[in-house]
Design an enzyme around this catalytic site. Structure first.
Site, PDB file in Angstrom:
ATOM      1  N   GLY A  45      -9.390  -1.851   8.559  1.00  0.00           N
ATOM      2  CA  GLY A  45     -10.323  -1.913   7.441  1.00  0.00           C
ATOM      3  C   GLY A  45     -10.381  -3.321   6.884  1.00  0.00           C
ATOM      4  N   CYS A  94      -1.980  -4.827   4.650  1.00  0.00           N
ATOM      5  CA  CYS A  94      -3.260  -5.424   4.279  1.00  0.00           C
ATOM      6  C   CYS A  94      -3.405  -6.753   5.006  1.00  0.00           C
ATOM      7  CB  CYS A  94      -3.302  -5.636   2.764  1.00  0.00           C
ATOM      8  SG  CYS A  94      -4.847  -6.350   2.175  1.00  0.00           S
ATOM      9  N   LEU A  95      -4.595  -7.009   5.541  1.00  0.00           N
ATOM     10  CA  LEU A  95      -4.808  -8.262   6.280  1.00  0.00           C
ATOM     11  C   LEU A  95      -4.677  -9.483   5.358  1.00  0.00           C
ATOM     12  CD1 LEU A  95      -7.752  -7.259   8.659  1.00  0.00           C
ATOM     13  CD2 LEU A  95      -5.326  -7.514   9.240  1.00  0.00           C
ATOM     14  N   HIS A 140     -10.170  -2.785  -3.123  1.00  0.00           N
ATOM     15  CA  HIS A 140     -10.410  -4.230  -3.021  1.00  0.00           C
ATOM     16  C   HIS A 140     -11.650  -4.643  -3.812  1.00  0.00           C
ATOM     17  CE1 HIS A 140      -7.535  -6.062  -0.266  1.00  0.00           C
ATOM     18  NE2 HIS A 140      -7.678  -5.092   0.611  1.00  0.00           N
TER      19      HIS A 140
HETATM   20 ZN   LIG Z   1      -6.367  -4.648   2.185  1.00  0.00          ZN
END
Ligand SMILES: [Zn+2]
Length: 172
Positions: A45, A94-95, A140
């Protein structure tokens, strides 16, 4: 085109994003770029603020097995319209917070409404990993990160590590 992923801490990751009012070609391009960036990372995502665009847009694909058919989803103005009382605990990452994982409790099922790439209104119920992922990405858009669900001490520890990582990267 692949985009640069912003690493926490960064003020752009703490902002409330603006709704999409006009689905332009440049927004479609942004969505396609975000999918490319997400798959390359690899991740399941990605939200627009993570690539520096403060727009209510997320992309996701929680099909992890590469033998299964991918299911890329592009969501403009995604909104959770109902959530289950039953909760689920997933170890999230999370990226924008690389190499850090923590358990987060969220509703196990959510119904989400959004506008798709063609401008059509969509509505679907998600469960399992999809439910966790879609809630994480929508957060986000409101400037909320998964570490905001953790105890302050743990959150500060992760943030300090990322400050250090960013310093190292800036020097390299
Ligand atoms: Zn994230």
């Amino acid at each position: 085109m692949k985009r640069h992923i912003i690493i926490h801490p960064d003020p752009r990751l703490k902002k409330e994003c603006a709704p999409v009012t006009d689905l332009s070609d440049s927004l479609r391009q942004l969505a396609d770029d975000m999918l490319e960036t997400m798959y390359a990372a690899p991740g399941i995502g990605l939200a627009a603020p993570q690539v520096g665009e403060l727009t209510r847009l997320i992309v996701l694909d929680c099909i992890k097995d590469k033998d299964d058919t991918p299911r890329p989803l592009i969501m403009f103005n995604p909104q959770v319209i109902s959530s289950s009382e039953e909760t689920n605990v997933y170890e999230e990452g999370c990226l924008s917070i690389p190499d850090q994982y923590a358990e987060v409790t969220r509703p196990s099922e959510v119904e989400v409404a959004w506008i798709d790439r063609e401008g059509n209104a969509q509505k679907e119920a998600f469960d399992g990993l999809w439910a966790t992922c879609v809630q994480h990405e929508i957060d986000h858009l409101d400037g909320k990160l998964f570490i905001d669900y953790l105890k302050p001490l743990k959150r500060q520890m992760i943030t300090r590590k990322k400050v250090k990582l960013k310093r190292q990267r800036a020097r390299a």
